[in-house]
Scaffold this motif. Structure first.
Motif, short mmCIF file in Angstrom:
data_model
loop_
_atom_site.label_atom_id
_atom_site.label_comp_id
_atom_site.label_asym_id
_atom_site.label_seq_id
_atom_site.Cartn_x
_atom_site.Cartn_y
_atom_site.Cartn_z
N ASP A 1 -3.89 -7.59 -3.32
CA ASP A 1 -3.91 -8.58 -4.41
C ASP A 1 -2.67 -9.46 -4.37
O ASP A 1 -2.24 -9.98 -5.40
N ILE A 2 -2.08 -9.60 -3.19
CA ILE A 2 -0.81 -10.35 -3.12
C ILE A 2 -1.06 -11.85 -3.36
O ILE A 2 -0.39 -12.48 -4.17
N VAL B 1 -5.53 7.61 -3.74
CA VAL B 1 -4.74 6.41 -4.05
C VAL B 1 -5.56 5.34 -4.79
O VAL B 1 -5.02 4.61 -5.63
N SER B 2 -6.86 5.25 -4.53
CA SER B 2 -7.65 4.22 -5.22
C SER B 2 -7.72 4.50 -6.72
O SER B 2 -7.67 3.56 -7.53
N GLY C 1 0.84 -1.21 0.00
CA GLY C 1 0.00 0.00 0.00
C GLY C 1 0.87 1.25 0.00
O GLY C 1 0.54 2.25 -0.65
N ALA C 2 2.00 1.19 0.72
CA ALA C 2 2.91 2.34 0.77
C ALA C 2 3.44 2.65 -0.64
O ALA C 2 3.65 3.81 -1.00
N ARG D 1 -0.29 -0.68 -11.99
CA ARG D 1 -0.25 -2.00 -11.35
C ARG D 1 0.87 -2.87 -11.94
O ARG D 1 1.57 -3.57 -11.22
N TYR E 1 1.82 2.08 -3.54
CA TYR E 1 0.76 2.75 -4.30
C TYR E 1 0.55 4.18 -3.80
O TYR E 1 0.27 5.09 -4.58
N ARG F 1 1.06 9.54 3.89
CA ARG F 1 -0.04 9.27 4.86
C ARG F 1 -1.02 10.44 4.95
O ARG F 1 -1.89 10.44 5.81
N ASP G 1 -11.58 -0.25 -4.28
CA ASP G 1 -10.49 -1.22 -4.44
C ASP G 1 -11.01 -2.61 -4.85
O ASP G 1 -10.32 -3.37 -5.52
N1 LIG Z 1 -1.60 -4.60 -3.10
C1 LIG Z 1 -2.21 -3.40 -3.03
C2 LIG Z 1 -2.02 -2.57 -1.94
C3 LIG Z 1 -2.65 -1.35 -1.90
N2 LIG Z 1 -3.42 -0.98 -2.93
C4 LIG Z 1 -4.05 0.34 -2.99
C5 LIG Z 1 -5.48 0.34 -2.51
C6 LIG Z 1 -5.43 0.99 -1.16
O1 LIG Z 1 -6.61 1.74 -0.91
C7 LIG Z 1 -4.20 1.86 -1.25
C8 LIG Z 1 -3.50 2.18 0.04
O2 LIG Z 1 -3.25 0.99 0.75
P1 LIG Z 1 -3.04 1.01 2.36
O3 LIG Z 1 -1.84 1.85 2.64
O4 LIG Z 1 -4.27 1.61 2.95
O5 LIG Z 1 -2.84 -0.43 2.72
O6 LIG Z 1 -3.32 1.22 -2.14
C9 LIG Z 1 -3.62 -1.82 -3.98
O7 LIG Z 1 -4.36 -1.49 -4.93
N3 LIG Z 1 -3.02 -3.01 -4.02
#
Ligand SMILES: Nc1ccn([C@H]2C[C@H](O)[C@@H](COP(=O)(O)O)O2)c(=O)n1
Ligand SMILES: Nc1ncnc2c1ncn2[C@@H]1O[C@H](COP(=O)(O)OP(=O)(O)OP(=O)(O)O)[C@@H](O)[C@H]1O
Length: 228
Positions: A136-137, A102-103, A39-40, A112, A42, A94, A185
């Motif tokens: 999506d890991i 971010v979305s 997430g960091a 992506r 993105y 943050r 998301d």
């Molecule tokens: N694998 C991921 C991780 C994060 N994101 C996008 C969607 C979330 O709203 C944004 C921020 O993530 P967070 O810091 O709140 O864990 O990042 C994603 O699409 N795929």
């Protein structure tokens, strides 16, 4: 049977505020693994788009710029770091502005592709294995992970946790913002937030953070024991 400790790849996914970061960092630290907060990454690319004047609602402009920022993630669970073009981005990513945008940025397929490539190379280079957390890991980034966890919690519990972090934040507004971001998301076309079919779902609503950490550590240790 051997006493060799095998490298292990752990994928932890779930909606916002379910405890992915807190759990992943603690599990990685306890088991001597690396840690990656996707997430960091993105958020970092979103921050770069904002500071470089890119309209985040213009998907073509975001796609054109997706390859430009240099994003580097430090994977020590006791001191995770993130830089963009050599600048420390851990604070700026943050902000409320980044959270609200971010979305949109992370829904762009070119973003992506870029970030997924980065995540896979970081995971492949981790010497003893890694805990990677995100959305999506388990489904897309590391579909062959040794262990996949999908954390959930009620919106009320998640909002209370987040509002507790942001002193003075309104719990109801926080709950609505979480639900809105999860919906965006989960419904994007490319690699949405989803539970992998082979993930273990852990509902953290009634669990303390310590209980969640112990549960995940046990699951990792069981995987490692089975691989001996
Ligand atoms: N694998 C991921 C991780 C994060 N994101 C996008 C969607 C979330 O709203 C944004 C921020 O993530 P967070 O810091 O709140 O864990 O990042 C994603 O699409 N795929
Ligand atoms: N089981 C739990 N019980 C109580 N509080 C928790 C629990 N798990 C996490 N928390 C707290 O909830 C907040 C959110 O946790 P965390 O940042 O780990 O969630 P997250 O899933 O990574 O969120 P995001 O996806 O938005 O980054 C933190 O303040 C954390 O300490």
């Amino acid at each position: 049977m051997s006493d060799t400790v095998h490298s292990v790849i752990v994928a932890i996914d779930g909606p916002s505020g379910t405890g992915k970061s807190s759990t992943s960092k603690a599990v990685a630290a306890k088991l001597g693994l690396s840690y990656l907060d996707t997430g960091a990454q993105y958020r970092a690319i979103t921050w770069w788009m904002i500071t470089n004047g890119i309209d985040v609602d213009d998907a073509a402009a975001v796609a054109d710029a997706a390859g430009k920022p240099v994003i580097v993630s430090g994977t020590d669970p006791s001191h995770p770091t993130i830089t963009v073009d050599g600048l420390d981005a851990s604070g700026p990513i943050r902000t409320q502005e980044v959270t609200s945008k971010v979305s949109a940025v992370s829904a762009v397929p070119e973003v992506r592709t870029r970030i997924t490539g980065l995540q896979r190379s970081i995971a492949a280079a981790a010497p003893h294995g890694i805990v990677v957390e995100g959305r999506d890991i388990g489904t897309t980034v590391l579909p062959d992970a040794d262990l996949k966890i999908f954390l959930t919690a009620s919106p009320e519990a998640r909002a209370a946790r987040r509002a507790g972090e942001l002193k003075g934040a309104d719990v109801s507004a926080t709950r609505e913002a979480l639900i809105k971001r999860d919906a965006a998301d989960s419904t994007r076309k490319t690699s949405p937030l989803a539970k992998a079919d082979d993930a273990v779902e852990v509902d953290t609503t009634e669990l303390t953070l310590q209980q969640v950490i112990e549960c995940v550590v046990t699951l990792v240790e069981e995987k490692r024991a089975a691989a001996k």
